[in-house]
Design a protein around this motif. Sequence first.
Motif, PDB file in Angstrom:
ATOM      1  N   UNK B 300      23.194  61.274  51.060  1.00  0.00           N
ATOM      2  CA  UNK B 300      24.207  62.337  51.099  1.00  0.00           C
ATOM      3  C   UNK B 300      23.997  63.270  52.287  1.00  0.00           C
ATOM      4  N   UNK B 301      23.185  62.824  53.256  1.00  0.00           N
ATOM      5  CA  UNK B 301      22.856  63.704  54.377  1.00  0.00           C
ATOM      6  C   UNK B 301      24.077  63.957  55.268  1.00  0.00           C
ATOM      7  N   UNK B 302      24.129  65.148  55.797  1.00  0.00           N
ATOM      8  CA  UNK B 302      25.118  65.518  56.813  1.00  0.00           C
ATOM      9  C   UNK B 302      26.576  65.393  56.375  1.00  0.00           C
ATOM     10  N   UNK B 303      26.830  65.698  55.136  1.00  0.00           N
ATOM     11  CA  UNK B 303      28.231  65.794  54.707  1.00  0.00           C
ATOM     12  C   UNK B 303      28.330  66.745  53.520  1.00  0.00           C
ATOM     13  N   UNK B 304      29.548  67.200  53.306  1.00  0.00           N
ATOM     14  CA  UNK B 304      29.770  68.084  52.165  1.00  0.00           C
ATOM     15  C   UNK B 304      29.694  67.265  50.882  1.00  0.00           C
ATOM     16  N   UNK B 305      29.111  67.863  49.866  1.00  0.00           N
ATOM     17  CA  UNK B 305      28.976  67.162  48.595  1.00  0.00           C
ATOM     18  C   UNK B 305      29.667  67.964  47.491  1.00  0.00           C
ATOM     19  N   UNK B 306      30.571  67.304  46.804  1.00  0.00           N
ATOM     20  CA  UNK B 306      31.221  67.898  45.630  1.00  0.00           C
ATOM     21  C   UNK B 306      30.725  67.112  44.417  1.00  0.00           C
ATOM     22  N   UNK B 307      30.148  67.809  43.454  1.00  0.00           N
ATOM     23  CA  UNK B 307      29.636  67.117  42.266  1.00  0.00           C
ATOM     24  C   UNK B 307      30.471  67.523  41.054  1.00  0.00           C
ATOM     25  N   UNK B 333      29.049  71.686  46.071  1.00  0.00           N
ATOM     26  CA  UNK B 333      30.077  72.423  45.340  1.00  0.00           C
ATOM     27  C   UNK B 333      30.073  71.815  43.939  1.00  0.00           C
ATOM     28  N   UNK B 334      29.679  72.625  42.963  1.00  0.00           N
ATOM     29  CA  UNK B 334      29.498  72.123  41.605  1.00  0.00           C
ATOM     30  C   UNK B 334      30.742  72.393  40.768  1.00  0.00           C
ATOM     31  N   UNK B 335      31.397  71.314  40.341  1.00  0.00           N
ATOM     32  CA  UNK B 335      32.611  71.437  39.522  1.00  0.00           C
ATOM     33  C   UNK B 335      32.270  71.021  38.088  1.00  0.00           C
ATOM     34  N   UNK B 336      32.606  71.883  37.146  1.00  0.00           N
ATOM     35  CA  UNK B 336      32.412  71.557  35.734  1.00  0.00           C
ATOM     36  C   UNK B 336      33.790  71.202  35.191  1.00  0.00           C
ATOM     37  N   UNK B 337      33.984  69.923  34.906  1.00  0.00           N
ATOM     38  CA  UNK B 337      35.323  69.471  34.503  1.00  0.00           C
ATOM     39  C   UNK B 337      35.235  68.311  33.528  1.00  0.00           C
ATOM     40  N   UNK B 338      36.228  68.255  32.633  1.00  0.00           N
ATOM     41  CA  UNK B 338      36.306  67.131  31.703  1.00  0.00           C
ATOM     42  C   UNK B 338      35.539  67.347  30.411  1.00  0.00           C
ATOM     43  N   UNK B 339      35.059  68.579  30.190  1.00  0.00           N
ATOM     44  CA  UNK B 339      34.309  68.842  28.952  1.00  0.00           C
ATOM     45  C   UNK B 339      35.206  68.620  27.739  1.00  0.00           C
ATOM     46  N   UNK B 340      34.656  67.987  26.725  1.00  0.00           N
ATOM     47  CA  UNK B 340      35.403  67.763  25.480  1.00  0.00           C
ATOM     48  C   UNK B 340      36.696  67.005  25.698  1.00  0.00           C
ATOM     49  N   UNK B 341      36.702  66.116  26.706  1.00  0.00           N
ATOM     50  CA  UNK B 341      37.877  65.289  26.959  1.00  0.00           C
ATOM     51  C   UNK B 341      38.967  65.975  27.764  1.00  0.00           C
ATOM     52  N   UNK B 342      38.678  67.172  28.309  1.00  0.00           N
ATOM     53  CA  UNK B 342      39.659  67.876  29.156  1.00  0.00           C
ATOM     54  C   UNK B 342      40.230  66.914  30.200  1.00  0.00           C
ATOM     55  N   UNK B 343      41.536  66.914  30.338  1.00  0.00           N
ATOM     56  CA  UNK B 343      42.153  65.975  31.275  1.00  0.00           C
ATOM     57  C   UNK B 343      41.890  66.400  32.712  1.00  0.00           C
ATOM     58  N   UNK B 344      41.413  65.458  33.511  1.00  0.00           N
ATOM     59  CA  UNK B 344      41.169  65.711  34.928  1.00  0.00           C
ATOM     60  C   UNK B 344      41.877  64.610  35.704  1.00  0.00           C
ATOM     61  N   UNK B 345      42.917  64.955  36.445  1.00  0.00           N
ATOM     62  CA  UNK B 345      43.682  63.936  37.170  1.00  0.00           C
ATOM     63  C   UNK B 345      43.167  63.810  38.599  1.00  0.00           C
ATOM     64  N   UNK B 346      43.647  62.753  39.298  1.00  0.00           N
ATOM     65  CA  UNK B 346      43.220  62.598  40.698  1.00  0.00           C
ATOM     66  C   UNK B 346      43.754  63.736  41.556  1.00  0.00           C
ATOM     67  N   UNK B 347      44.885  64.298  41.161  1.00  0.00           N
ATOM     68  CA  UNK B 347      45.394  65.457  41.913  1.00  0.00           C
ATOM     69  C   UNK B 347      44.463  66.656  41.735  1.00  0.00           C
ATOM     70  N   UNK B 354      39.641  69.911  48.400  1.00  0.00           N
ATOM     71  CA  UNK B 354      40.289  70.795  49.389  1.00  0.00           C
ATOM     72  C   UNK B 354      39.780  72.229  49.283  1.00  0.00           C
ATOM     73  N   UNK B 355      39.541  72.673  48.079  1.00  0.00           N
ATOM     74  CA  UNK B 355      39.121  74.068  47.867  1.00  0.00           C
ATOM     75  C   UNK B 355      37.617  74.210  47.685  1.00  0.00           C
ATOM     76  N   UNK B 356      36.868  73.237  48.170  1.00  0.00           N
ATOM     77  CA  UNK B 356      35.409  73.252  47.958  1.00  0.00           C
ATOM     78  C   UNK B 356      34.762  74.447  48.649  1.00  0.00           C
ATOM     79  N   UNK B 357      33.730  74.924  47.998  1.00  0.00           N
ATOM     80  CA  UNK B 357      32.975  76.057  48.520  1.00  0.00           C
ATOM     81  C   UNK B 357      31.507  75.757  48.224  1.00  0.00           C
TER      82      UNK B 357
END
Lengths: 83, 370
Positions: B300-307, B333-347, B354-357
């Motif tokens: 993962x060297x030398x690039x932005x990482x979104x987890x 950039x740590x994203x917490x998503x999909x907990x308890x079956x929360x819908x997470x689409x490709x969009x 796009x909004x990574x920080x």
Amino acid sequence: MSVRRRLAMSRPTEGAAGRTGSWRVFLPVIDRERCNQCGLCQMYCPEGAIDEDLNIDLNFCKGCGICANECPKKAIEMVREDR
Amino acid sequence: MLTVATGNKAVALAVKQAKPVVVAIYPITPQTEIVEQIAQYVSQGDLSARYIDVESEHSAMAACIGASMTGVRTFTATSSQGLLYMHEMTNWAAGARLPIVMANVNRAIGPGWNIWAEHTDAMQERDTGWLQVYVSTVQEAYDTTLMAFRIAEHNDVLLPVMVNLDGFLLSHVMQPLDTVEPADFIPPLHLPHTVDPKNPMGYGTLTGPDEYFKFRWDIERSMRDSLRVIEAAHKEFFQRFGRTYGFTEDYRCEDADVVVVSMGTLGKEVEVAVDNLRNEGIRAGSMRLRWFRPFPKLDLMNRDVVVIDRDYSFGFGGVLAHSIQAKNRTGVFSVIAGLGGQEVTYDDIAGFVKNRHIGREYWFGVSDNV
């Protein structure tokens, strides 16, 4: 080459946990007159410290008193031991 | 043979072909179909295993432990609350060095009572000494279950393996499945510390401070060795059956400026997001982590990482995000998503990219965020 040990394995040996007799506070004293040699004390002894002739190995008797409690003839008395 | 199956059925099918001698399972949503299917195989004579009805997951694992100690192949399956109820015994299974294979259908933990996909159940088994693999398709669930037996039972490993598949999103989704004839892909099990009634011994009995740590080190030694065993299993699987697997599944990562790391079915959603992002001129890639224990080296060297974490460790953060930060010394950039079956689409995922920080944590769906 020694065998790779992945899991702790042991064989039963006499006194594997040391001389548990040193833990004893109460000493079982058998009244041979009352005893009818039913053998329940031997069966219940958790340390296997009572032999077939119902002699107690004081090296390993912890003084738990289970033998006295189980004895149907009340032939075993637990006596406080002064050390 | 080409067929169509759910994730659960694919696991059951692989188990049937691996021919365990003892199966002890307690049903729990969304894993129940695995129990039902295997019970049916046994009752119809398609699988000649001893099927043990148990009253709880704790007993299911205990039964597998007892059976495995006799040197036979064993399998169980569970999910969420059931896995947690097993926890004492999962530790014992690993400590006793028993190559039990378990399917865990990832499901959220209550309360609130929730039967949908989340990885926190398996994450709570992280430090038990089990190998953990997370799959994303029905085919992968099948293939990985076959490989799990081979890996667990390898003499350099002898540790249990947990095959994780997302509740409903994979357990109950039907996809094409190409089955194989495993033949000797899974060699016979030889457990070096099999119980011998003629030579009775105590197993895992009182172990003092002068010895205990040596056995703990042996678990870690085997974990490290398992990296090589897993790699060999992947290679052999490809040679025999033509499908490629790795510690990760990388999609368009080679020239990526930003890589999204995820596990399970979310990884497949990320691949669609990557294609769409690339159409917009954003060079994104997807790295779906398959093996979580042992934790592999990631490039993962030398690039932005979104987890994307479909789990959470309260008071700390996303488990995957922090594992990657610790192992790779890289900000994410740590994203917490999909907990308890929360819908997470490709969009939604494209939006994360796009909004990574880098350095921040973002809870998807929570207004304004942290």
